[in-house]
Design an enzyme around this catalytic site. Structure first.
Site, PDB file in Angstrom:
ATOM      1  N   TRP B 103     -28.460  27.660  66.296  1.00 46.28           N
ATOM      2  CA  TRP B 103     -27.553  27.591  67.447  1.00 46.28           C
ATOM      3  C   TRP B 103     -26.224  28.266  67.176  1.00 46.28           C
ATOM      4  O   TRP B 103     -25.692  28.985  68.026  1.00 46.28           O
ATOM      5  CB  TRP B 103     -27.382  26.138  67.906  1.00 46.28           C
ATOM      6  CG  TRP B 103     -28.545  25.774  68.757  1.00 46.28           C
ATOM      7  CD1 TRP B 103     -29.694  25.150  68.363  1.00 46.28           C
ATOM      8  CD2 TRP B 103     -28.719  26.096  70.142  1.00 46.28           C
ATOM      9  NE1 TRP B 103     -30.563  25.058  69.422  1.00 46.28           N
ATOM     10  CE2 TRP B 103     -29.996  25.615  70.519  1.00 46.28           C
ATOM     11  CE3 TRP B 103     -27.935  26.729  71.096  1.00 46.28           C
ATOM     12  CZ2 TRP B 103     -30.494  25.767  71.815  1.00 46.28           C
ATOM     13  CZ3 TRP B 103     -28.424  26.876  72.385  1.00 46.28           C
ATOM     14  CH2 TRP B 103     -29.683  26.397  72.725  1.00 46.28           C
ATOM     15  N   ASP B 169     -19.742  22.756  69.047  1.00 49.55           N
ATOM     16  CA  ASP B 169     -20.935  22.609  69.884  1.00 49.55           C
ATOM     17  C   ASP B 169     -21.651  21.366  69.361  1.00 49.55           C
ATOM     18  O   ASP B 169     -22.276  21.405  68.309  1.00 49.55           O
ATOM     19  CB  ASP B 169     -21.816  23.851  69.752  1.00 49.55           C
ATOM     20  CG  ASP B 169     -23.182  23.667  70.404  1.00 49.55           C
ATOM     21  OD1 ASP B 169     -23.444  22.589  70.977  1.00 49.55           O
ATOM     22  OD2 ASP B 169     -24.001  24.604  70.335  1.00 49.55           O
ATOM     23  N   LYS B 193     -29.824  15.587  75.748  1.00 50.43           N
ATOM     24  CA  LYS B 193     -30.237  14.991  74.478  1.00 50.43           C
ATOM     25  C   LYS B 193     -29.976  13.476  74.544  1.00 50.43           C
ATOM     26  O   LYS B 193     -30.903  12.696  74.644  1.00 50.43           O
ATOM     27  CB  LYS B 193     -29.453  15.611  73.323  1.00 50.43           C
ATOM     28  CG  LYS B 193     -29.347  17.125  73.359  1.00 50.43           C
ATOM     29  CD  LYS B 193     -30.681  17.833  73.238  1.00 50.43           C
ATOM     30  CE  LYS B 193     -30.466  19.340  73.066  1.00 50.43           C
ATOM     31  NZ  LYS B 193     -31.723  20.080  73.034  1.00 50.43           N
TER      32      LYS B 193
END
Lengths: 362, 362
Positions: B103, B169, B193
């Site tokens: 990511w 993030d 999530k």
């Protein structure tokens, strides 16, 4: 159960078909024997893959979307698309916009960040202007085919003869009527009017318009990337897509006046709007100010001649189970949004209330 | 009802608390006596206004978000933010990124479209690298504090001593543990999530970082505009915000090990992860390859030593009601995502299956 629910005239997010809401509730803990809510599914799993595939196929069938158009499931809404369209299509060049009300005006302002924008014609939300000064070297022409706030609708799409692609912002009447794809290069719309929950944006783009994004276009909003990844470059709004898919199935099965599917929903929309405009026009107590040839079937703004009665009107309407009739703050007055999921009975109830209110306060 | 549902280890969209799903189903046709589904409410009405206000207040309380941070409810997900953050914060200047896996690598690549990006340190998803080469004149430093694919988590946030803002993030561990806001300038995360349906992105931004967006930043994604309009510049993903708000209430009420709220959920996450890693480490049949000091509490990738057994493993797991254990396609193997809503019993059932599978196939 139907008779117990009030009628909700919100301009969006808006009323949804009750059978769809019932199915969503029933499947909340276990979709199709999967043991999962749709909210809990990996977007890359076979269950959600089947949901997305069916939703896209049903939408393509309903709107007769040609094979050379891609359907994209995106995020960011109409205001997001006001930037995303020029980032993808303008090539930093020229964009012509026809201003017919609040939304096309916003689109023109946002496109100016990326392109040389020319207002080809302009009206202040009462009619569709004539005498468009279009440029043959524009990258595209933008129109808003249903102005949600002003209640102005294109009942025929313009036929551009100079080969410049037409972009239509059709957020608030998407899926309420057929689209003449021969005249369109790109169409976009937020889902939260006729289609489903807010947070889902539908984009229909002709394939030859892909691949021309500006370098500064965020990858997640690059149509070519989204298309190449079947709307899965980033995690799509899965639950909103699922609800939209159920709405597509509901439209496909709808019967009305001997018609079925999109033809049925269009006829019902024509009848609903005809009923409401006739009631407004028959009265000197209420007023709709839009030219008769471009009145929206979806959003019907109207004014009480005596605006001191506005609060009383809204309070009495609510007591009758007629919700969210307040007009947009920028124009005042009232607005009845009568999208696909509003039954004929809802409009009949509104008309009955209009007449009764006038009899008591007129 | 709980015992009948399988355990869903999807990396996202992911399992949600069953009481939340039950409440969502129960309120589907009529929220709070309003006669409307939350999906059908105008985002500008008082009903949705109350939902948004409570959701924000509960989130602020749970994470102890300081008063000088704004909480934004946005769209576009983590991949969208990879562009939106540099568009708002980079000022077209320098951005330092620490790469710890998939990511953060993607974030660095996207930021290059807008800024001079320097990789200050890099590791290939096994540990958090040391010896960062940070630039004092960077606009910000970006780290991914939980790498969903690689299973690498920062258990302490870096303390930057040069005054450059830290951007985190934190998509895949947001709301699983406290955040040390003293060390953070901006935090972002997709909801799908620990928080709610896909299509909602949460951004926490320190107020002094607002107002520096590049001219090319789309207005709908300009943090200052979103903040000034209380996340209502464009129609927010209302239903996703409503579900998120119910999840916040669920976390607030959670009791575990004598703790409550975020402290309870964190302790439960520590215990769940401890149980699973202990089982993996006790076996020569399975392997987790991440350094012990940065193993994720949320995403636990592991490999069968004999990868010819992968399909058998997944099929047997599914038969036992253990779903979505397949690893990300880019790394292979397995991955158990054990977010907030995964009960301890789910991890116990997985551990039991791991041991049983090894006994039969090892």
């Amino acid at each position: 159960m139907t008779s117990a629910r009030p009628f909700n005239f919100s301009a969006g997010p808006a009323t949804l078909p009750e059978p769809v809401l019932c199915q969503v509730a029933a499947e909340m803990l276990d979709w199709g024997g999967s043991g999962m809510s749709v909210m809990e599914m990996s977007h890359r799993g076979k269950e959600f893959g089947a949901i997305l595939e069916r939703a896209e196929a049903d939408l393509r069938e309903l709107l007769a979307v040609p094979a050379n158009f891609r359907i994209l499931f995106m995020q960011g809404g109409g205001l997001g698309e006001n930037a995303i369209v020029p980032l993808n299509l303008s090539r930093g060049g020229k964009v012509d916009v026809v201003v017919t009300g609040s939304w096309s005006r916003k689109s023109a302002a946002e496109a100016r960040r990326y392109a040389d924008v020319h207002v080809a014609a302009e009206d202040n939300g009462r009619e569709i202007p004539v005498g468009w000064t279009l440029r043959d070297d524009a990258s595209y022409v933008h129109v808003c085919t249903n102005e949600t706030i002003d209640g102005v609708e294109f009942h025929d799409l313009p036929r551009l003869t100079n080969g410049v692609p037409l972009v239509i912002d059709c957020s608030s009447h998407l899926l309420s009527r057929p689209i003449d794809w021969q005249r369109v290069g790109l169409a976009f719309g937020g889902a939260q009017k006729n289609i489903g929950p807010a947070g889902l944006t539908l984009v229909f783009v002709r394939e030859d318009l892909l691949g021309h994004a500006m370098d500064i276009c965020p990858t997640a909003f690059n149509y070519e990337t989204v298309a190449a990844n079947h709307s899965m470059y980033n995690t799509p709004p899965t639950f909103a897509i699922y609800v939209a898919g159920l709405v597509f199935q509901w439209v496909k099965q709808l019967d009305y006046a001997g018609k079925r599917g999109l033809a049925a929903i269009e006829q019902r929309n024509i009848d609903k709007a005809g009923l409401l405009y006739a009631a407004l026009d028959a009265s000197a107590f209420y007023e709709n100010r839009v030219a008769a040839n471009c009145r929206s079937r979806m959003n019907v703004p109207f004014f009480l001649k005596d605006d001191r009665l506005n609060e009383t009107f809204l309070a009495e309407a609510k007591d009758r189970g007629l919700l969210q009739l307040k007009g947009h703050k920028s124009v005042g007055g009232m607005r009845a949004s009568i999208y696909n999921a509003m039954p004929l009975e809802g409009v009949q109830a509104l008309v009955s209330f209009l007449q009764d209110f006038e009899a008591r306060h007129g």
